[in-house]
Enzyme design. Structure first.
Site, short mmCIF file in Angstrom:
data_model
loop_
_atom_site.label_atom_id
_atom_site.label_comp_id
_atom_site.label_asym_id
_atom_site.label_seq_id
_atom_site.Cartn_x
_atom_site.Cartn_y
_atom_site.Cartn_z
N LEU A 61 -2.80 4.85 -0.73
CA LEU A 61 -4.23 4.54 -0.75
C LEU A 61 -4.39 3.07 -0.33
O LEU A 61 -4.58 2.19 -1.16
CB LEU A 61 -4.80 4.82 -2.13
CG LEU A 61 -6.27 5.23 -2.19
CD1 LEU A 61 -6.59 6.35 -1.20
CD2 LEU A 61 -6.65 5.66 -3.59
N HIS A 62 -4.34 2.86 0.98
CA HIS A 62 -4.26 1.50 1.53
C HIS A 62 -5.44 0.61 1.12
O HIS A 62 -5.28 -0.41 0.46
CB HIS A 62 -4.20 1.56 3.06
CG HIS A 62 -3.13 2.43 3.62
ND1 HIS A 62 -1.81 2.04 3.66
CD2 HIS A 62 -3.18 3.67 4.19
CE1 HIS A 62 -1.09 3.00 4.22
NE2 HIS A 62 -1.90 3.99 4.56
N ASP A 63 -6.63 0.99 1.57
CA ASP A 63 -7.78 0.08 1.52
C ASP A 63 -8.24 -0.28 0.11
O ASP A 63 -8.65 -1.43 -0.12
CB ASP A 63 -8.94 0.65 2.33
CG ASP A 63 -8.61 0.77 3.81
OD1 ASP A 63 -7.67 0.08 4.27
OD2 ASP A 63 -9.26 1.56 4.51
N CYS A 98 -6.57 -1.11 -2.29
CA CYS A 98 -5.76 -2.21 -2.82
C CYS A 98 -6.50 -3.54 -2.72
O CYS A 98 -6.33 -4.42 -3.58
CB CYS A 98 -4.42 -2.28 -2.10
SG CYS A 98 -3.26 -0.97 -2.53
N THR A 130 0.82 -1.22 0.00
CA THR A 130 0.00 0.00 0.00
C THR A 130 0.85 1.26 0.00
O THR A 130 0.43 2.30 -0.52
CB THR A 130 -0.98 0.03 1.18
OG1 THR A 130 -0.27 0.16 2.42
CG2 THR A 130 -1.84 -1.24 1.22
#
Length: 311
Positions: free
Chosen positions: A239-241, A243, A192
């Protein structure tokens, strides 16, 4: 046929964008959304799910609120990252509908029971709700195709030197998920932090010009400010989530490895650390597909393409 998914989240700017991406993708059938405490308090994360679905005109999706605190610990929130509301920045609509009159675990169980095929659980917050589901409904494990989580890392932390935030909030819950025997896909900080959105990407989204792309750009305006701190060394904001959703849509954008993962629940310095057996030192059989790299431009292009859905 669209892939049935159940989304458990704690919005949170990147959770909100994960919702946007999932609901713009005909390959996915979002059966229900449950909220968890994490990025903000449980009341605020529930409200943020309802606000996002109101914005997206998807008030048909069942929503339920989950556990108010981790399994064995006091709640920690990330208001320094996501602001007082959990989604500071844009002017989001007030919810026009109410959540279901049941708990997150009850809605999850109902969704699994009613599905004709196994459901993929996507969890982008602490694993509390998912762990409670697994413990209380062992008879439903076979109805879960896989659990795709945003959390953890290989030797990297963003909340402590050793721990990523989602896992740190409820490490006992995360350990239950990883050791459940159900296939787990892990989108950790290793990937991420490479999925960064730059200022020019935000302007690209804004230029798409529909109400949703504008809101996404405004969410990113706020998110980028936090990540400008030079301690991170970032060009943009990770933009972690999203992914997790992007992997379901285009797994070819990601490099993954199969490894055993455990969660440290007691360490003096390492509580919440995901211990990834990269070199097969434990002899344990791999229990997770671990994302380690991403085609950043392909990831950005996917998000830009799906934002056009809301025209």
């Amino acid at each position: 046929m669209a892939l049935p998914i159940l989304l458990d989240c704690d919005p949170g700017h990147d959770d909100a964008i994960a919702i946007v991406l999932a609901l713009a993708s005909p390959e996915l059938d979002v059966k229900a959304i449950t909220s968890s405490a994490g990025n903000q308090t449980p009341e605020k994360t529930l409200r943020n799910v309802l606000r996002m679905l109101t914005l997206l005109n998807r008030t048909d999706i069942p929503v339920a609120s989950g556990a108010v605190k981790p399994l064995m610990r006091n709640l920690i929130i990330a208001d320094n990252v996501h602001g007082e509301s959990g989604l500071d920045g844009p002017a989001l609509p007030e919810p026009t509908f109410a959540p279901q009159n049941c708990t997150a675990v009850e809605l999850m169980a109902k969704t699994l029971c009613e599905s004709e095929e196994p459901v993929t659980i996507v969890s982008t917050g602490p694993q509390t709700n998912v762990a409670l589901l697994l413990n209380s409904h062992p008879e439903l494990h076979s109805k879960i195709a896989r659990i795709v989580i945003m959390g953890g890392a290989m030797g990297l932390g963003n909340w402590t030197p050793a721990a990523e935030f989602n896992i740190y909030v409820d490490p006992e819950a995360a350990e239950i998920v990883f050791q459940s025997g159900i296939p787990v896909v892990m989108a950790g900080l290793d990937v991420t932090h490479k999925a960064q959105i730059h200022v020019e990407d935000t302007e690209r989204f804004r230029a798409i010009g529909n109400p949703v792309s504008t809101i996404v750009a405004e969410l990113l305006d706020f998110f980028l400010e936090y990540h400008k701190d030079e301690k991170w060394g970032f060009v943009g904001a990770p933009l972690h989530d999203p992914c997790t959703i992007a992997w379901l849509l285009k797994p070819e954008l990601f490099t993954t490895v199969e490894r055993w993962v455990g969660v440290e629940t007691q360490g003096k310095y390492t509580q919440g650390m995901t211990v990834v057996d990269y070199y097969y030192l434990t002899g344990n059989k791999p229990n997770a597909t671990v994302m380690v790299d991403v085609d950043r431009q392909g990831f950005v292009d996917l998000l830009a393409d799906r934002l056009k859905f809301y025209a």
